[in-house]
Design a protein around this motif. Structure first.
Motif, PDB file in Angstrom:
ATOM      1  N   GLN A  56       0.827  -1.209   0.000  1.00  0.00           N
ATOM      2  CA  GLN A  56       0.000   0.000   0.000  1.00  0.00           C
ATOM      3  C   GLN A  56       0.863   1.262   0.000  1.00  0.00           C
ATOM      4  O   GLN A  56       0.528   2.251  -0.642  1.00  0.00           O
ATOM      5  CB  GLN A  56      -0.966  -0.005   1.184  1.00  0.00           C
ATOM      6  CG  GLN A  56      -2.028  -1.073   1.086  1.00  0.00           C
ATOM      7  CD  GLN A  56      -2.778  -1.014  -0.235  1.00  0.00           C
ATOM      8  OE1 GLN A  56      -3.247   0.043  -0.649  1.00  0.00           O
ATOM      9  NE2 GLN A  56      -2.883  -2.152  -0.906  1.00  0.00           N
ATOM     10  N   VAL A  57       1.979   1.230   0.715  1.00  0.00           N
ATOM     11  CA  VAL A  57       2.904   2.368   0.704  1.00  0.00           C
ATOM     12  C   VAL A  57       3.457   2.566  -0.706  1.00  0.00           C
ATOM     13  O   VAL A  57       3.578   3.696  -1.192  1.00  0.00           O
ATOM     14  CB  VAL A  57       4.039   2.169   1.732  1.00  0.00           C
ATOM     15  CG1 VAL A  57       5.127   3.225   1.555  1.00  0.00           C
ATOM     16  CG2 VAL A  57       3.487   2.225   3.150  1.00  0.00           C
ATOM     17  N   SER A  58       3.754   1.482  -1.373  1.00  0.00           N
ATOM     18  CA  SER A  58       4.234   1.558  -2.754  1.00  0.00           C
ATOM     19  C   SER A  58       3.181   2.201  -3.658  1.00  0.00           C
ATOM     20  O   SER A  58       3.508   3.004  -4.533  1.00  0.00           O
ATOM     21  CB  SER A  58       4.588   0.162  -3.260  1.00  0.00           C
ATOM     22  OG  SER A  58       5.006   0.215  -4.595  1.00  0.00           O
ATOM     23  N   ALA A  59       1.917   1.866  -3.423  1.00  0.00           N
ATOM     24  CA  ALA A  59       0.826   2.458  -4.210  1.00  0.00           C
ATOM     25  C   ALA A  59       0.739   3.969  -3.963  1.00  0.00           C
ATOM     26  O   ALA A  59       0.507   4.750  -4.891  1.00  0.00           O
ATOM     27  CB  ALA A  59      -0.502   1.783  -3.872  1.00  0.00           C
ATOM     28  N   VAL A  60       0.947   4.399  -2.721  1.00  0.00           N
ATOM     29  CA  VAL A  60       0.933   5.829  -2.403  1.00  0.00           C
ATOM     30  C   VAL A  60       2.102   6.528  -3.095  1.00  0.00           C
ATOM     31  O   VAL A  60       1.938   7.616  -3.662  1.00  0.00           O
ATOM     32  CB  VAL A  60       0.971   6.072  -0.877  1.00  0.00           C
ATOM     33  CG1 VAL A  60       1.235   7.532  -0.548  1.00  0.00           C
ATOM     34  CG2 VAL A  60      -0.331   5.621  -0.238  1.00  0.00           C
ATOM     35  N   ASN A  61       3.272   5.907  -3.057  1.00  0.00           N
ATOM     36  CA  ASN A  61       4.430   6.490  -3.745  1.00  0.00           C
ATOM     37  C   ASN A  61       4.150   6.656  -5.238  1.00  0.00           C
ATOM     38  O   ASN A  61       4.481   7.690  -5.826  1.00  0.00           O
ATOM     39  CB  ASN A  61       5.679   5.632  -3.534  1.00  0.00           C
ATOM     40  CG  ASN A  61       6.274   5.810  -2.159  1.00  0.00           C
ATOM     41  OD1 ASN A  61       6.141   6.863  -1.548  1.00  0.00           O
ATOM     42  ND2 ASN A  61       6.934   4.780  -1.671  1.00  0.00           N
ATOM     43  N   ALA A  62       3.546   5.654  -5.845  1.00  0.00           N
ATOM     44  CA  ALA A  62       3.216   5.730  -7.270  1.00  0.00           C
ATOM     45  C   ALA A  62       2.209   6.848  -7.526  1.00  0.00           C
ATOM     46  O   ALA A  62       2.325   7.589  -8.514  1.00  0.00           O
ATOM     47  CB  ALA A  62       2.667   4.391  -7.762  1.00  0.00           C
ATOM     48  N   ALA A  63       1.227   6.996  -6.643  1.00  0.00           N
ATOM     49  CA  ALA A  63       0.228   8.052  -6.801  1.00  0.00           C
ATOM     50  C   ALA A  63       0.864   9.432  -6.654  1.00  0.00           C
ATOM     51  O   ALA A  63       0.525  10.362  -7.391  1.00  0.00           O
ATOM     52  CB  ALA A  63      -0.901   7.862  -5.787  1.00  0.00           C
ATOM     53  N   LEU A  64       1.781   9.579  -5.711  1.00  0.00           N
ATOM     54  CA  LEU A  64       2.486  10.859  -5.552  1.00  0.00           C
ATOM     55  C   LEU A  64       3.354  11.161  -6.765  1.00  0.00           C
ATOM     56  O   LEU A  64       3.413  12.311  -7.231  1.00  0.00           O
ATOM     57  CB  LEU A  64       3.335  10.855  -4.277  1.00  0.00           C
ATOM     58  CG  LEU A  64       2.578  11.052  -2.982  1.00  0.00           C
ATOM     59  CD1 LEU A  64       3.475  10.743  -1.785  1.00  0.00           C
ATOM     60  CD2 LEU A  64       2.011  12.459  -2.883  1.00  0.00           C
ATOM     61  N   ASN A  65       4.018  10.151  -7.300  1.00  0.00           N
ATOM     62  CA  ASN A  65       4.812  10.350  -8.514  1.00  0.00           C
ATOM     63  C   ASN A  65       3.938  10.778  -9.679  1.00  0.00           C
ATOM     64  O   ASN A  65       4.304  11.654 -10.461  1.00  0.00           O
ATOM     65  CB  ASN A  65       5.599   9.084  -8.865  1.00  0.00           C
ATOM     66  CG  ASN A  65       6.789   8.875  -7.966  1.00  0.00           C
ATOM     67  OD1 ASN A  65       7.339   9.825  -7.404  1.00  0.00           O
ATOM     68  ND2 ASN A  65       7.199   7.628  -7.811  1.00  0.00           N
ATOM     69  N   SER A  66       2.770  10.174  -9.791  1.00  0.00           N
ATOM     70  CA  SER A  66       1.831  10.544 -10.845  1.00  0.00           C
ATOM     71  C   SER A  66       1.363  11.991 -10.668  1.00  0.00           C
ATOM     72  O   SER A  66       1.281  12.754 -11.635  1.00  0.00           O
ATOM     73  CB  SER A  66       0.641   9.585 -10.836  1.00  0.00           C
ATOM     74  OG  SER A  66      -0.281   9.944 -11.834  1.00  0.00           O
ATOM     75  N   PHE A  67       1.070  12.369  -9.427  1.00  0.00           N
ATOM     76  CA  PHE A  67       0.687  13.754  -9.120  1.00  0.00           C
ATOM     77  C   PHE A  67       1.801  14.705  -9.566  1.00  0.00           C
ATOM     78  O   PHE A  67       1.540  15.715 -10.226  1.00  0.00           O
ATOM     79  CB  PHE A  67       0.414  13.901  -7.622  1.00  0.00           C
ATOM     80  CG  PHE A  67       0.091  15.307  -7.195  1.00  0.00           C
ATOM     81  CD1 PHE A  67      -1.216  15.767  -7.221  1.00  0.00           C
ATOM     82  CD2 PHE A  67       1.096  16.170  -6.770  1.00  0.00           C
ATOM     83  CE1 PHE A  67      -1.514  17.065  -6.844  1.00  0.00           C
ATOM     84  CE2 PHE A  67       0.810  17.469  -6.393  1.00  0.00           C
ATOM     85  CZ  PHE A  67      -0.509  17.916  -6.422  1.00  0.00           C
TER      86      PHE A  67
END
Length: 104
Positions: A56-67
């Protein structure tokens, strides 16, 4: 640790007017990320298994990178392009500094 030159900007920008569509898109992305972070907190509170939390932390990192990618693209298309057209070459220096920070 924030670079004070980035905060002030190398050029005269201190704020950015965003279209309603751009604003809503960015806010929606951040709201989803905020929800994901709250979910991770809940997982920790419920003693979830470490690998599940890490995913889930990895998913948040990916979402922040996308942002960041969306925000950076919008910045280049608007602020940077406009400043270059106006002969404000210092904006390119500012962009280079930001990109160096993003690539750490």
């Amino acid at each position: 640790m924030e670079d004070k030159n980035i905060d002030k900007g190398c050029c005269c920008h201190t704020s950015k007017h965003r279209s309603e569509k751009e604003y809503k898109d960015l806010m929606n992305r951040l709201s989803r990320i905020e929800g994901q972070v709250r979910g991770i907190k809940g997982m920790l509170e419920k003693d979830a298994y470490c690998p599940e939390i890490l995913v889930q932390v990895s998913a948040v990192n990916a979402a922040l990178n996308s942002f960041n990618k969306v925000l950076l693209a919008n910045h280049i298309r608007t602020c940077v392009a406009d400043d270059i057209r106006e002969g404000k070459d210092e904006t390119v220096d500012e962009l280079v500094k930001v990109l160096q920070k993003l690539m750490r």
